[in-house]
Each structure stands twice: as structure tokens, then as C-alpha cells.
Design an enzyme around this catalytic site. Sequence first.
Site, PDB file in Angstrom:
ATOM      1  N   ARG A  12     -39.395  24.111   3.037  1.00 27.07           N
ATOM      2  CA  ARG A  12     -40.485  24.706   3.832  1.00 27.07           C
ATOM      3  C   ARG A  12     -41.370  25.607   2.966  1.00 27.07           C
ATOM      4  O   ARG A  12     -42.461  25.219   2.549  1.00 27.07           O
ATOM      5  CB  ARG A  12     -39.893  25.475   5.026  1.00 27.07           C
ATOM      6  CG  ARG A  12     -40.883  25.797   6.131  1.00 27.07           C
ATOM      7  CD  ARG A  12     -41.725  27.014   5.905  1.00 27.07           C
ATOM      8  NE  ARG A  12     -40.956  28.251   5.786  1.00 27.07           N
ATOM      9  CZ  ARG A  12     -41.481  29.399   5.392  1.00 27.07           C
ATOM     10  NH1 ARG A  12     -42.762  29.479   5.087  1.00 27.07           N
ATOM     11  NH2 ARG A  12     -40.731  30.488   5.265  1.00 27.07           N
ATOM     12  N   ASP A  13     -40.893  26.774   2.622  1.00 27.50           N
ATOM     13  CA  ASP A  13     -41.711  27.722   1.852  1.00 27.50           C
ATOM     14  C   ASP A  13     -42.070  27.131   0.485  1.00 27.50           C
ATOM     15  O   ASP A  13     -43.172  27.320  -0.026  1.00 27.50           O
ATOM     16  CB  ASP A  13     -40.919  29.026   1.659  1.00 27.50           C
ATOM     17  CG  ASP A  13     -41.795  30.237   1.455  1.00 27.50           C
ATOM     18  OD1 ASP A  13     -42.992  30.057   1.157  1.00 27.50           O
ATOM     19  OD2 ASP A  13     -41.300  31.367   1.580  1.00 27.50           O
ATOM     20  N   HIS A 204     -35.921  38.028   2.387  1.00 24.46           N
ATOM     21  CA  HIS A 204     -36.657  36.860   1.892  1.00 24.46           C
ATOM     22  C   HIS A 204     -37.502  37.335   0.712  1.00 24.46           C
ATOM     23  O   HIS A 204     -38.398  38.156   0.881  1.00 24.46           O
ATOM     24  CB  HIS A 204     -37.525  36.345   3.053  1.00 24.46           C
ATOM     25  CG  HIS A 204     -38.431  35.214   2.706  1.00 24.46           C
ATOM     26  ND1 HIS A 204     -38.168  33.915   3.059  1.00 24.46           N
ATOM     27  CD2 HIS A 204     -39.617  35.178   2.057  1.00 24.46           C
ATOM     28  CE1 HIS A 204     -39.145  33.128   2.639  1.00 24.46           C
ATOM     29  NE2 HIS A 204     -40.041  33.873   2.021  1.00 24.46           N
ATOM     30  N   HIS A 206     -39.777  36.939  -2.914  1.00 28.06           N
ATOM     31  CA  HIS A 206     -40.639  36.194  -3.848  1.00 28.06           C
ATOM     32  C   HIS A 206     -40.579  36.902  -5.201  1.00 28.06           C
ATOM     33  O   HIS A 206     -40.412  38.118  -5.274  1.00 28.06           O
ATOM     34  CB  HIS A 206     -42.073  36.124  -3.314  1.00 28.06           C
ATOM     35  CG  HIS A 206     -42.221  35.113  -2.222  1.00 28.06           C
ATOM     36  ND1 HIS A 206     -42.863  33.911  -2.397  1.00 28.06           N
ATOM     37  CD2 HIS A 206     -41.777  35.116  -0.950  1.00 28.06           C
ATOM     38  CE1 HIS A 206     -42.810  33.213  -1.269  1.00 28.06           C
ATOM     39  NE2 HIS A 206     -42.154  33.920  -0.362  1.00 28.06           N
ATOM     40  N   CYS A 237     -47.471  31.196  -0.203  1.00 26.29           N
ATOM     41  CA  CYS A 237     -47.999  31.173   1.161  1.00 26.29           C
ATOM     42  C   CYS A 237     -49.489  30.882   1.141  1.00 26.29           C
ATOM     43  O   CYS A 237     -50.245  31.588   0.474  1.00 26.29           O
ATOM     44  CB  CYS A 237     -47.720  32.513   1.850  1.00 26.29           C
ATOM     45  SG  CYS A 237     -48.430  32.583   3.503  1.00 26.29           S
ATOM     46  N   ASN A 246     -40.949  31.708  -4.692  1.00 31.22           N
ATOM     47  CA  ASN A 246     -39.808  32.467  -4.156  1.00 31.22           C
ATOM     48  C   ASN A 246     -38.853  32.801  -5.297  1.00 31.22           C
ATOM     49  O   ASN A 246     -38.916  32.214  -6.380  1.00 31.22           O
ATOM     50  CB  ASN A 246     -39.039  31.606  -3.147  1.00 31.22           C
ATOM     51  CG  ASN A 246     -39.813  31.370  -1.871  1.00 31.22           C
ATOM     52  OD1 ASN A 246     -39.608  32.051  -0.895  1.00 31.22           O
ATOM     53  ND2 ASN A 246     -40.719  30.409  -1.883  1.00 31.22           N
TER      54      ASN A 246
HETATM   55  N1  COA Z   1     -48.395  22.871  16.010  1.00 34.49           N
HETATM   56  C1  COA Z   1     -49.358  21.942  16.127  1.00 34.49           C
HETATM   57  N2  COA Z   1     -50.535  22.167  16.732  1.00 34.49           N
HETATM   58  C2  COA Z   1     -50.734  23.382  17.260  1.00 34.49           C
HETATM   59  C3  COA Z   1     -49.780  24.396  17.158  1.00 34.49           C
HETATM   60  C4  COA Z   1     -48.562  24.109  16.509  1.00 34.49           C
HETATM   61  N3  COA Z   1     -47.604  25.024  16.366  1.00 34.49           N
HETATM   62  N4  COA Z   1     -50.256  25.499  17.767  1.00 34.49           N
HETATM   63  C5  COA Z   1     -51.475  25.200  18.237  1.00 34.49           C
HETATM   64  N5  COA Z   1     -51.771  23.916  17.951  1.00 34.49           N
HETATM   65  C6  COA Z   1     -52.988  23.184  18.296  1.00 34.49           C
HETATM   66  C7  COA Z   1     -53.363  23.314  19.756  1.00 34.49           C
HETATM   67  O1  COA Z   1     -52.711  22.342  20.506  1.00 34.49           O
HETATM   68  C8  COA Z   1     -54.854  23.119  19.696  1.00 34.49           C
HETATM   69  O2  COA Z   1     -55.102  21.729  19.538  1.00 34.49           O
HETATM   70  P1  COA Z   1     -56.448  21.058  20.083  1.00 34.49           P
HETATM   71  O3  COA Z   1     -57.551  21.650  19.274  1.00 34.49           O
HETATM   72  O4  COA Z   1     -56.226  19.609  19.791  1.00 34.49           O
HETATM   73  O5  COA Z   1     -56.478  21.414  21.519  1.00 34.49           O
HETATM   74  C9  COA Z   1     -55.241  23.785  18.376  1.00 34.49           C
HETATM   75  O6  COA Z   1     -54.055  23.806  17.586  1.00 34.49           O
HETATM   76  C10 COA Z   1     -55.760  25.199  18.532  1.00 34.49           C
HETATM   77  O7  COA Z   1     -54.818  25.965  19.256  1.00 34.49           O
HETATM   78  P2  COA Z   1     -54.695  27.545  19.105  1.00 34.49           P
HETATM   79  O8  COA Z   1     -53.630  28.028  19.999  1.00 34.49           O
HETATM   80  O9  COA Z   1     -56.076  28.146  19.233  1.00 34.49           O
HETATM   81  O10 COA Z   1     -54.139  27.695  17.622  1.00 34.49           O
HETATM   82  P3  COA Z   1     -54.856  28.279  16.337  1.00 34.49           P
HETATM   83  O11 COA Z   1     -55.968  27.406  15.915  1.00 34.49           O
HETATM   84  O12 COA Z   1     -55.107  29.748  16.536  1.00 34.49           O
HETATM   85  O13 COA Z   1     -53.668  28.120  15.277  1.00 34.49           O
HETATM   86  C11 COA Z   1     -51.424  28.300  14.478  1.00 34.49           C
HETATM   87  C12 COA Z   1     -52.462  28.836  15.436  1.00 34.49           C
HETATM   88  C13 COA Z   1     -50.274  29.277  14.461  1.00 34.49           C
HETATM   89  C14 COA Z   1     -50.931  26.945  14.932  1.00 34.49           C
HETATM   90  C15 COA Z   1     -52.035  28.138  13.072  1.00 34.49           C
HETATM   91  O14 COA Z   1     -52.654  29.350  12.699  1.00 34.49           O
HETATM   92  C16 COA Z   1     -51.040  27.754  12.007  1.00 34.49           C
HETATM   93  O15 COA Z   1     -50.540  26.635  11.992  1.00 34.49           O
HETATM   94  N6  COA Z   1     -50.736  28.635  11.077  1.00 34.49           N
HETATM   95  C17 COA Z   1     -49.838  28.326   9.966  1.00 34.49           C
HETATM   96  C18 COA Z   1     -48.917  29.480   9.699  1.00 34.49           C
HETATM   97  C19 COA Z   1     -48.052  29.187   8.506  1.00 34.49           C
HETATM   98  O16 COA Z   1     -47.524  28.115   8.328  1.00 34.49           O
HETATM   99  N7  COA Z   1     -47.893  30.192   7.633  1.00 34.49           N
HETATM  100  C20 COA Z   1     -47.043  30.091   6.492  1.00 34.49           C
HETATM  101  C21 COA Z   1     -45.637  30.422   6.807  1.00 34.49           C
HETATM  102  S1  COA Z   1     -45.394  32.076   7.309  1.00 34.49           S
HETATM  103 ZN    ZN Z   2     -41.996  33.207   1.641  1.00 36.09          ZN
END
Ligand code: COA
Ligand code: ZN
Length: 299
Positions: A12-13, A204, A206, A237, A246
Site C-alpha cells: 500500500r504505502d 508508522h 518514514h 505519500c 518508509n
Molecule cells: N473510493 C472510490 N471512489 C470514491 C471514494 C472511495 N473511497 N470516495 C468517494 N468516491 C467517489 C464518489 O463516489 C464520487 O464519485 P462520482 O463523481 O462518480 O459521483 C467522487 O468520488 C467524489 O466523491 P467525494 O465524496 O466528493 O470524494 P472526494 O472527491 O472529496 O475524494 C477521497 C475523497 C477520500 C476519496 C479522495 O480524496 C482520495 O481518494 N484520497 C486519497 C487519500 C490517500 O490515499 N492518501 C494516501 C494515504 S494516507
Molecule cells: Zn506512510
Amino acid sequence: MSDVQIIDVSPRDGLQNEPVVVSTEKKKKLIEMLVRSNVKKIEATSFVHPRKVPQMVDAEQVMKQCKEFAGIEFVALIPNLKGFQRAIQANISEVNWVTAATETFNYKNIGMSIDENFAQFKRIVQESRILNMKVCFSIAVSFGCPYEGEVNPAKVISLVERAVEAGADRIGIADTIGIATPKQVKRLLAEVLQVAQSTPIAIHLHDTRGMGLANAYAALEAGVKIFETSASGIGGCPFAPGAAGNLATEDLVYMFERMGVKTEIDFEKLLEAADFAASLTSNQPLGRIRQVEKRGSLR
Ligand code: COA
Ligand code: ZN
């Protein structure tokens, strides 16, 4: 019995920040090699938006593959309710909920405030009880934030208190940008352990600035028993500019075993997994131990 638990987060990370999307087959091979080295817990993927983190687009398929490995605990990171729903569909027994110690990082990472995040967390803890799922709570940028700078330890302690109250099954303290010093780690983790009481605490780490092992030792001294690291030190990240690898699992295992802290991990097999992890990324192996061996020195 091992003295500490190591959760390898390389699938994942380790892979989430890579420019090239690694195939599901190769992710499965990495997991298989970690399992062969006797790593008992692996953070395998995240149910995040594939547009934001394209490397995790195959989360469902990866979790399906994991079912083949009996006796291993698999965790998937989730950022919101939608991620939780996907985890339920995938029939997962443990999820890792992520929040951040600062509002700016939380917005950049998952698009919501810390309070909104907590409201969702409380809901999923309740649902998870019915489903017999474990829910962990990880606090990103616990020591320093790329947007807000130094993080006041009181903020982290308050999040730990709220997470315990909400019913988290484990709490992870993350040094997302590898900025912590051993003194900070020891002080904060000692306080976190006190506040968390019986809730298990993970660190956790890095190794961005070369302080990963020193920080792991400081955490051990504080009483931490769960460590999140990544084979070959791959990782970073996408939402934390400059965040690098990490702490390498093999470096931590080497240090612990030399100190008489039992990990029960097969070191030679772990090195093989680390080499494979490095081959999946654009990086040279980052773990120090691997570099020593390549020069032909004694391990
Ligand atoms: N998985 C897949 N799709 C997701 C989702 C998820 N967990 N959460 C929201 N969506 C989709 C919604 O269904 C919506 O789809 P649509 O446009 O087809 O209707 C769209 O995303 C927007 O939804 P919203 O609730 O407004 O989400 P967002 O755009 O604010 O995104 C996250 C929120 C959390 C999903 C996004 O910011 C993200 O994936 N971040 C990644 C964080 C990460 O991996 N960080 C590193 C590790 S810490
Ligand atoms: Zn990390």
C-alpha cells in the site's frame, strides 16, 4: 512468540506513490514473498479514489488474492464511508481509517475536516461491530505537516483520546514526512500509550531524513510494540510533497534481532522480498542492510 509485531505496508504505502502502476499479479507476488518471510500482518491496499491514487485501482482484486494466504492478517486503508462500503463488499476483516493531525493535510488528503472525519469514523466503528470487523485509526503527520509545519503534541493526544472513546481497535501514530526526532518520538509515544490504556498503539515511520531506526528505537523504549515499515523502504505519500520512503522492514528486523528483540521473521527471505519490492519501483533498494550485502560485507 515475537516481542514485537511488524506490519509491512509495502503493497500500500510502498506502491501508492509510484509513477508506474504495478500489476495485480506483481502485487500478489510481493505479498506472497512477505508471507514466506513470516510477516504475519500486511497492509495490502487502500480503498481510495482511483483518480487520486491510480496505483490502488485494483484494491478489490488485491484483497481477493489475499484470501489465498491463510493465517495472515490483511489490512486495507480506507479514507471515508465509501471506502468502508467497498471494504465490506470485499469481505475484509480489518480496515485502517486515516485522519491527519492538521486540518490542511486532512483536506488535501481526504477532502474533509477533522470533525467530519470523526463523525464518519464513529459511524463505521458502530457498523464494524455488527460485522465483526476491526477498525484502526491512523493519525498522519503526527510530528510535522508539509503545510502547517510543527505539530503540537497536544493535538495528537486529543485525537488519540477521541479515537479511544470512539472505540478504535488500534491507533497508529504516523511520521508521514519523516521529520520526527527520537526525543519527540519517545516523549509523544509515552504519553500516547498512557492515554490509550489498553488500546494497542502502532508507530508508522518514514526514513526521509535518516532518522527511521533511531525513531523506532525511541518508540520501543517508550513501550511501543507494533511497527509499520515497508520492504526495501519503498513508499511515500502523493499528498505530502517531498515525502520519501518508509523505514525499511529489513533494517528494523536486523536491528531488533541484533538487540535480542524477537520478530520471528526469516531475514534471508525478507531480503528476497525487499529485492522484489525494489524491482517494482523506480528506486534503488533504500534499506541500508541491502546495500551492505551488495558490497560483500558481513551482515
Ligand atoms: N473510493 C472510490 N471512489 C470514491 C471514494 C472511495 N473511497 N470516495 C468517494 N468516491 C467517489 C464518489 O463516489 C464520487 O464519485 P462520482 O463523481 O462518480 O459521483 C467522487 O468520488 C467524489 O466523491 P467525494 O465524496 O466528493 O470524494 P472526494 O472527491 O472529496 O475524494 C477521497 C475523497 C477520500 C476519496 C479522495 O480524496 C482520495 O481518494 N484520497 C486519497 C487519500 C490517500 O490515499 N492518501 C494516501 C494515504 S494516507
Ligand atoms: Zn506512510
